[in-house]
Structure formats: C-alpha cells, structure tokens
Design a protein around this motif. Sequence first.
Motif, PDB file in Angstrom:
ATOM      1  N   UNK A  32       0.827  -1.208   0.000  1.00  0.00           N
ATOM      2  CA  UNK A  32       0.000   0.000   0.000  1.00  0.00           C
ATOM      3  C   UNK A  32       0.865   1.263   0.000  1.00  0.00           C
ATOM      4  N   UNK A  33       1.943   1.245   0.773  1.00  0.00           N
ATOM      5  CA  UNK A  33       2.875   2.384   0.781  1.00  0.00           C
ATOM      6  C   UNK A  33       3.435   2.602  -0.625  1.00  0.00           C
ATOM      7  N   UNK A  34       3.854   1.511  -1.276  1.00  0.00           N
ATOM      8  CA  UNK A  34       4.391   1.615  -2.638  1.00  0.00           C
ATOM      9  C   UNK A  34       3.330   2.080  -3.631  1.00  0.00           C
ATOM     10  N   UNK A  35       2.108   1.649  -3.432  1.00  0.00           N
ATOM     11  CA  UNK A  35       1.020   2.031  -4.325  1.00  0.00           C
ATOM     12  C   UNK A  35       0.736   3.533  -4.250  1.00  0.00           C
ATOM     13  N   UNK A  36       0.833   4.091  -3.059  1.00  0.00           N
ATOM     14  CA  UNK A  36       0.489   5.504  -2.867  1.00  0.00           C
ATOM     15  C   UNK A  36       1.682   6.449  -3.018  1.00  0.00           C
ATOM     16  N   UNK A  37       2.890   5.906  -3.104  1.00  0.00           N
ATOM     17  CA  UNK A  37       4.075   6.744  -3.203  1.00  0.00           C
ATOM     18  C   UNK A  37       4.028   7.723  -4.380  1.00  0.00           C
ATOM     19  N   UNK A  38       3.667   7.297  -5.591  1.00  0.00           N
ATOM     20  CA  UNK A  38       3.711   8.256  -6.709  1.00  0.00           C
ATOM     21  C   UNK A  38       2.856   9.503  -6.492  1.00  0.00           C
TER      22      UNK A  38
END
Length: 181
Positions: A32-38
């Motif tokens: 989830x962190x990686x998904x929202x990073x951009x």
Amino acid sequence: MENMDIEQLRYPIGQMALPEKITREQIDEWISVLEHLPIRLERLVVNLTEEQLEKPYRPDGWTVRQVVHHIADSHHHSYTRFKWALTEDRPLIKAYEEKDWSMLFDAQIGPIALSLDYIKALHGKLVYMLKGLSDLDLERVYLHPDGNVPVTVAQNIGKYAWHGSHHIAHIENLLSREGWL
C-alpha cells in the motif's frame, strides 16, 4: 536547520529495520505504501519552483530534484531485482553507484516530470505484480554483491516501502522548515 540533529536530517523516519518474521499484513501494508508513493511524491513537488527544486534537503545532501530522480532510478533497480529473484535461482544482482548517478546531468537538471511519470508507471506495474505473489514467491531470494547477502522478495518489499517513505520525509521536512507547505 542548525538546531536539527544531522542523524534526524539523514534518517527522518529512522534507519531501515525489518522484522525478523514478516507477516502477510506487513507485506500488504508495504505494498500500500508503494502504491500511494507516486501520488504522495507528486503532490509534494509538482508545484515547486525551479529555485525550490535546487534546495538540498540537508547540508551536503541532494537537491529536491536529485531526490525525485533518485527515487525513479532506485525503484527501477528494485523492480529489476524483484524480477530476477522471481525468475532465477538466487541471482547475484548488480549494485549501482547511486551517488554517481545523482551527479549525472539528467539528475541535476532534468525536468522532474520525467521521473514523476516514470514512477507512476513503474509503481503501477510493481504493485500489480506484488499483489499477485504467493507465499513461496515472497521467500525467493536474490544475492546482493556486498557480501553475497541474501535478500528475500518479502524483505525487498519492506526495503523499498521504507526507501520511498524515507525520501518523502526528506522533502516534507525541507518544505516544512522552509515554510513551503
């Protein structure tokens, strides 16, 4: 900035520490962190001026522009490492000299839109892949050339969730200190 401890400036969310046993819940949280990073990154930097993009996040640190380009470069390497670990038997990966990459002209003067767009596409592919991994996939390993240290896919997910959050915190702290938020 003089009042802030240099360690706090370098590691605003603390140094990376992975749990000994990684749970599926942690994997899901990291994905989830990686998904929202951009989108988090873009919201922080898209309206900064050229002058603001040239501000280092700490003394002797990279500029905001270099940090944005570094995230793209680093997460590109991470994606490749995931693919190697998932398709080869304990591959020895190639490290890269991130400090040297940050000194190349594209990282020093290139438009951040290039890396922001790339991070969106890369993370779209990465997150799609990570969400489909089995428990056996998460145990697959690559070897880091610095001591042939084995890194599991699960550990790499945690490392790059931390990495993105670490650099976002660098930028957030700079923007806060400068009153740019």
